[in-house]
Design a protein around this motif. Structure first.
Motif, PDB file in Angstrom:
ATOM      1  N   GLN A 149       0.811  -1.219   0.000  1.00 16.22           N
ATOM      2  CA  GLN A 149       0.000   0.000   0.000  1.00 16.22           C
ATOM      3  C   GLN A 149       0.843   1.266   0.000  1.00 16.22           C
ATOM      4  N   GLN A 150       1.995   1.209   0.667  1.00 17.55           N
ATOM      5  CA  GLN A 150       2.817   2.408   0.704  1.00 17.55           C
ATOM      6  C   GLN A 150       4.261   2.019   0.456  1.00 17.55           C
ATOM      7  N   GLU A 151       5.004   2.962  -0.067  1.00 14.87           N
ATOM      8  CA  GLU A 151       6.444   2.737  -0.128  1.00 14.87           C
ATOM      9  C   GLU A 151       7.123   3.925   0.526  1.00 14.87           C
ATOM     10  N   GLN A 179      -1.446   9.009 -11.786  1.00 11.74           N
ATOM     11  CA  GLN A 179      -2.153   9.514 -10.603  1.00 11.74           C
ATOM     12  C   GLN A 179      -2.609  10.949 -10.821  1.00 11.74           C
ATOM     13  N   ARG A 196      -1.029  12.131  -0.133  1.00 11.96           N
ATOM     14  CA  ARG A 196      -0.292  10.873   0.066  1.00 11.96           C
ATOM     15  C   ARG A 196       0.090  10.210  -1.245  1.00 11.96           C
ATOM     16  N   TYR A 234       3.347   8.603  -1.796  1.00  9.80           N
ATOM     17  CA  TYR A 234       3.730   7.493  -0.930  1.00  9.80           C
ATOM     18  C   TYR A 234       3.009   6.198  -1.284  1.00  9.80           C
ATOM     19  N   VAL A 235       1.704   6.294  -1.573  1.00  8.20           N
ATOM     20  CA  VAL A 235       0.926   5.070  -1.767  1.00  8.20           C
ATOM     21  C   VAL A 235       1.298   4.417  -3.088  1.00  8.20           C
ATOM     22  N   ARG A 292      -7.979   3.512  -3.436  1.00 11.62           N
ATOM     23  CA  ARG A 292      -7.796   2.803  -2.180  1.00 11.62           C
ATOM     24  C   ARG A 292      -6.630   3.437  -1.425  1.00 11.62           C
ATOM     25  N   PHE A 293      -6.913   3.919  -0.219  1.00 13.83           N
ATOM     26  CA  PHE A 293      -5.840   4.460   0.612  1.00 13.83           C
ATOM     27  C   PHE A 293      -5.769   3.635   1.889  1.00 13.83           C
ATOM     28  N   PRO A 294      -4.571   3.480   2.472  1.00 18.27           N
ATOM     29  CA  PRO A 294      -4.469   2.736   3.741  1.00 18.27           C
ATOM     30  C   PRO A 294      -5.311   3.440   4.818  1.00 18.27           C
ATOM     31  N   SER A 296      -4.588   4.003   7.790  1.00 19.11           N
ATOM     32  CA  SER A 296      -3.790   4.943   8.584  1.00 19.11           C
ATOM     33  C   SER A 296      -3.775   6.327   7.920  1.00 19.11           C
ATOM     34  N   ASP A 297      -3.754   6.333   6.585  1.00 18.89           N
ATOM     35  CA  ASP A 297      -3.772   7.612   5.873  1.00 18.89           C
ATOM     36  C   ASP A 297      -5.095   8.327   6.063  1.00 18.89           C
ATOM     37  N   GLN A 344       1.716  15.168   3.434  1.00 19.99           N
ATOM     38  CA  GLN A 344       2.947  14.682   2.831  1.00 19.99           C
ATOM     39  C   GLN A 344       4.021  14.478   3.877  1.00 19.99           C
TER      40      GLN A 344
END
Lengths: 605, 250
Positions: free
Chosen positions: A284-286, A523, B104, B107-108, B117-119, B121-122, B162
């Motif tokens: 999900q994240q990097e 994106q 974000r 990062y995602v 879809r975002f985590p 936590s975000d 960010q």
């Protein structure tokens, strides 16, 4: 003095311009064959009136009709002596002749009474000893149901009693729709759905393509010569691999497709595997930089996932075929739902190979391009040589592919020579570019793609759907399917252009903001561009549906099905009242489409 | 430490927007950038995260030259640099939450974000950031339903998502009234003081500079005219920065 002079010149210029305009319009009249004499001729005018009156009376409703016959016995010529016949029953419609008997060819007065108001019909002479009816004229009753007219009796002398006959026809019962009206109804429904399918298909394809034809998205797409050469070289490699992958997946899926239950079970299990794989391969994240071994591991898994995905598509297509066939047999009058599911499965089965080839081709090309750019960033002595070699290869391949396409159209079939020439020209161009460009120089590849897409759209758009219909009729046969495909093709070109212009006119601020967060290009499009273009896209799509309904009314002229088919038939058979029904139907549908789409636009946008 | 050396930007039409500008910004500083409209403030800020490609010069950040970074590296650098805009630059038709979550995107995983879809936590963090700027209750409203001041707070929250080390604020209060301006500036000040985030903020009004900035740089016609504490801008300096016909307001 000078002022005066320039004024004179100005007037002269205007005079010349007016004269030139006159000449141009005169020539226009000449070439467009403007013939005023023709419009004045009596013959043309009666024809025109006849057609306009026919068109104004669409053949929509009809009645059962009843004939009502009134007879008047007469003697022609007058007999010797007594000539008194029975007096008519004056409570019913009846006829009176004055004088009550006459010679053949004599002009007599016929009166009718008690007829229906304004009824009309033929007035006949029925000779004795014969079955013919000789028409004397047409009577028209007045408001009170009376008429009188002068007629010349027929030259049929006979000693027996002869008869004058008046026939009126009366509408009885409730009106019914004519055959024409029913056929028109059927075809107008077909027309609306043709337009719907064409618009849907066209929109689905036009949306992704429109981004490639949007200047503001493409102008900052750049690459180096090494990068773009590698991109070009790896498209066919990836496409070939994609076809192979699809073949392998198809083969693997045959182990499961024998039985519908196995297919379903296989689909569920493979979906679960894919789900787990996705969770590993797409974290999900990097946050941190990842090691190269993880990258390789993830890439391998992504490849495997792709294979499984293609397999699932084959399974889905197979299941759809199975279920569709079953439904088509068992649903009775809703069998068309089963047919639809089956057709969808069939279409999916056809496009899987294309999806696979395009996807892997695009992914390979993009990765190769990026690696190429990265490679060129740290210039070594060999970089230039590698660049030249790659540019030569890419140039040669591009030209050979173009030549292969030309050969397909024109069938030169002189392979060795053709491909050698194409290859040499391509290599030379690659060589020149490779020598002149610096390895770090940015090529505006985005602009090149933009112009290619624009040109293709403009070319496709300039050919009307009715012309495309001729080609598709040859391919899939006469009927609404050919029409839908023709409309869809034109829709793709037209909508892609309209859409891309919308993309060009979005606000740049939000896009800039999304970019500044570190989002990549895709994106940025999804978060910064798409939310801004949803309303115009919806309204353009509806407008296009509206246009497609109108176009599908004429596409039948070229064999493309829909109401145009009936319309062209009736016009050719000179059945203007029937053609009028179709014209009214088109007008009603177009007007109501316009109303509905404007309402929908108000609500959605 | 952000080190800008000999930065020059010439636009395609030949307009010289930045002329050999050099200065440094220590970590955790609140730096104000002042100057007339068209003096190159926006260009300077956009060169730092390379929304605009500088023509010449280097921008060293933590020892790395931003101007030489590749696209992938730039993505990683940008996600550490938040940006706040004069016209807020929210995506109007998206919800406030989606606008904040957009912070974000660097990062995602791209594949996941494409499916929106975002985590979790975000999402929690987004609500927290909105709460911090006082509009958590607007999370599910459409962005264009908000007032100007509220929209700018969403902009600040987006930048904060960010987890930035630097915030570039391009005239963040120029389209707001004085009360709202102070409220937005206070948010930036809080971020600067509490989180230790470096802030580069271009401003029009000198009283805001005096009130919030640790240090100021001034641009005129793309040239650096002043560098030092805000108090150091006396009448003579002022006339040098804004031209000799200018008068102080506020």
């Amino acid at each position: 003095m000078k002022q005066k002079n320039s004024n004179f010149l100005r007037s002269l210029k205007i005079a010349i311009a007016v004269f030139l305009a006159l000449v141009i319009y005169a020539y226009g009249f000449q070439v467009t064959n403007v013939k005023l004499e023709e419009t004045k001729s009596e013959h043309r005018q009666t024809q025109l009136v006849r057609i306009l009156r026919a068109l104004a009376k669409p053949d929509i409703l009809e009645y059962e009709r009843e004939e009502f016959i009134v007879l008047l016995p007469i003697m022609v010529p007058c007999p010797e002596g007594d000539n008194s016949l029975d007096a008519p029953n004056t409570s019913n419609p009846y006829l009176v002749m004055t004088p009550s008997c006459a010679d053949p060819r004599e002009v007599v007065m016929i009166e009718g009474h008690n007829f229906e108001s304004f009824s009309t019909g033929p007035l006949n002479f029925l000779p004795a000893d014969s079955t013919v009816r000789l028409q004397l004229g047409t009577f028209k009753a007045d408001k009170n149901g009376d008429f009188e007219m002068e007629v010349r009796l027929s030259p049929r002398p006979n000693e027996k009693i002869q008869e004058i006959q008046a026939i009126t026809r009366k509408n009885i019962g409730t009106p019914k729709f004519t055959e024409t009206a029913l056929a028109t109804w059927e075809k107008i429904i077909e027309t609306v759905f043709m337009a719907l399918l064409a618009t849907t298909l066209g929109t689905m394809i036009a949306i992704p393509l429109s981004f490639f034809a949007a200047r503001n998205l493409m102008e900052d797409v750049t690459s180096t010569l090494i990068g773009s050469s590698l991109s070009i070289l790896f498209i066919p490699v990836g496409a070939y691999l994609g076809i192979k992958v699809a073949g392998l997946a198809s083969q693997l899926s045959t182990y499961l497709t024998g039985n519908l239950l196995y297919s379903l079970a296989g689909l569920i299990i493979i979906s679960l595997i894919i789900w787990q794989g996705v969770r590993f391969a797409f974290p999900q994240q990097e946050i941190e930089k990842i090691s190269s071994s993880t990258i390789i591991g993830r890439t391998t898994i992504k490849g495997g996932l792709f294979l499984l995905l293609i397999m699932t598509l084959y399974l889905v297509s197979n299941i759809a075929l199975g279920i569709g066939t079953y439904l088509a047999i068992n649903l009775g009058s809703f069998a068309f739902l089963g047919d639809f599911v089956r057709d969808m499965g069939d279409i999916l089965n056809l496009v899987i190979v294309i999806i696979s080839a395009l996807t892997i081709g695009a992914v390979f090309s993009s990765i190769a391009g990026r690696l190429g750019i990265k490679f060129g960033r740290t210039p070594k002595a060999t970089t230039k040589i590698i660049q030249i070699v790659l540019a030569i290869l890419a140039g040669a391949m591009l030209f050979i592919l173009i030549m292969a396409m030309l050969n397909w159209f024109y069938e030169y079939n002189n392979y060795t020579e053709l491909y050698a020439y194409a290859g040499i020209i391509g290599s030379l161009m690659g060589l020149v570019l490779g020598i002149t460009l610096k390895p770090t120089a940015a090529l505006k590849t985005g602009f090149i793609i933009y112009y290619i897409f624009r040109t293709v759209f403009n070319a496709l758009r300039s050919i009307e759907a009715i012309v495309w219909a001729i080609i598709f009729v040859v391919w899939v046969g006469i009927g609404p399917f050919a029409g839908s495909l023709a409309l869809a093709l034109h829709t793709i070109a037209a909508l892609a252009k309209l859409y891309s212009e919308q993309v060009e006119s979005i606000m740049a601020g939000p896009v800039e903001a999304i970019q500044s967060t570190g989002a990549n290009r895709l994106q940025t499009i999804i978060y910064g561009v798409i939310p801004q273009i949803v309303p115009p896209y919806i309204s353009f799509t509806m407008y296009r549906w509206d246009i497609n309904v109108r176009m599908s009314t004429i596409i039948g002229f070229a064999g493309g099905g829909g109401i145009g088919f009936l319309l062209s038939q009736n016009i050719n058979l000179l059945q203007y009242r029937a053609a009028s029904v179709q014209m009214f139907a088109i007008a009603i549908v177009v007007a109501s489409m316009d109303y509905i789409s404007s309402k929908l636009r108000e609500n959605v946008v | 430490m952000l080190k800008i050396q000999n930065l020059t930007k010439i636009y395609d039409g030949g307009v010289l927007a930045l002329d050999n500008v050099s200065f440094e910004v220590p970590e955790g500083q609140f730096l104000a950038i002042i100057g007339l409209s068209g003096s190159g403030k926006s260009t300077l800020l956009r060169c730092i995260n390379r929304l605009i490609e500088p023509t010449e010069g280097t921008i060293l950040w933590n020892g790395k030259d931003i101007t030489k970074a590749s696209d992938d590296e730039m993505r990683h650098i940008r996600r550490k640099i938040g940006m706040v805009f004069q016209h807020f630059n929210l995506v109007h038709r998206s919800s406030v939450l989606t606008n904040v979550l957009a912070g974000r995107l660097g990062y995602v995983n791209p594949a996941m974000s494409i499916l929106n879809r975002f985590p979790q936590s975000d999402i929690d963090n987004a609500i927290k950031q909105l709460d911090r700027v006082g509009i958590a209750d607007k999370a599910y409203s459409r962005a264009d339903e908000l007032s100007g001041g509220q929209q700018q707070r969403v902009g600040v929250a987006r930048a904060m998502m960010q987890n930035p080390e630097i915030i570039l604020a391009d005239e963040p209060v120029a389209s707001l009234d004085p009360v709202l301006a102070h409220s937005i500036m206070q948010h930036l000040e809080k971020i600067n003081k509490e989180d230790g985030t470096t802030v580069l903020c271009s401003l029009h009004f000198l009283d805001l500079v005096h009130r919030y900035a640790d240090r100021a740089v001034a641009l005129n016609d793309g040239k650096l005219m002043y560098e030092g504490p805000p108090d150091g801008i006396d009448d003579a300096k002022f006339k040098e920065i804004y031209g000799k016909d200018a008068e102080r307001v506020g």
